[in-house]
Design a protein around this motif. Structure first.
Motif: not given
Lengths: 114, 112
Positions: B11-13, B80-92, B105-112
């Motif tokens: 996801l890129i947002t 309200s996403p911010s660039p410092n929340q750009t990360s790889l997220y895992f649910c478990a 399997s993870g969600t790779r999030l990029t906040v621009v």
């Protein structure tokens, strides 16, 4: 608060070499301990876990770990690594009570050279 | 097949645009958790849930919300996403005291 230290950030081994990855934890109570593996581009998978009983725990793919309570350690070992073991390895600790807080170490990247 | 399913995988947002990452497990697990993975920092727990309607903060909850209205679902909300929340997220999820976590399997999030 619990914490986990993995002192080796990056390990490079040749195939057939023996592996030992260090893990030390800090916690005042009774703990459960885990090792997870993350292959490149994949999610974490459970390698092995310790809850009680025999401190030498055997996991999948030939891995084992030994819980040494006096040293607060839970080191991961494998007698002979393969190229397919190239991955990142995470040690984790959990409060053995009902509270499910699991704390992970920062990980060790293992690179096995053919 | 027993699994934890996260969506989306990538996801890129843009900064400030609310988003939700969904997580669903089919193992009837009581315990669910969200982690973010950043280079050199390992996995850090964001929020966890011990059962339906029972959630609590992990180590890095700022900027995130969760809900647990059904046992199988545990969405992660960034109001309200911010660039410092750009990360790889895992649910478990976990079956309980004797279980290790099963990861999505993870969600790779990029906040621009």
């Amino acid at each position: 608060a619990q914490s986990v230290s993995q002192h080796n950030h990056h390990v490079i081994l040749s195939e057939a070499a023996s592996l030992e990855l260090g893990c030390n934890y800090s916690y005042g109570g009774t703990v459960n301990l885990f090792w997870y593996v993350q292959y490149p581009g994949q999610h974490l998978q459970l390698l092995l876990k310790y809850f009680s009983g025999d401190p030498l725990v055997k996991g999948i793919k030939g891995f084992e770990a030994e819980f040494i309570k006096s040293k607060f350690s839970f080191n991961l070992r494998k007698p002979s690594v393969q190229w397919s073991d190239t991955a990142e390895y995470f040690c984790a600790v959990k409060d053995s009570g009902g509270y499910q807080k699991v704390t992970f170490g920062t990980g060790t990247k293992l690179q096995v050279i053919p | 097949e027993a699994q934890v399913t996260q969506n989306p995988r990538y996801l890129i947002t843009v900064t400030g645009k609310k988003l939700t990452v969904t997580c669903s497990q089919n193992m009837n697990h009581e315990y669910m958790s969200w982690y973010r993975q950043d280079p050199g920092l390992g996995l850090r727990q964001i929020y966890y849930s011990m059962n339906v309607e029972v959630t609590d903060k992990g180590d890095v909850p700022e900027g995130y919300k969760v809900s647990r209205k059904e046992k199988r679902n545990f969405p992660l909300i960034l109001e309200s996403p911010s660039p410092n929340q750009t990360s790889l997220y895992f649910c478990a999820s976990s079956s309980g005291e004797q279980g290790g976590y099963t990861f999505g399997s993870g969600t790779r999030l990029t906040v621009v």
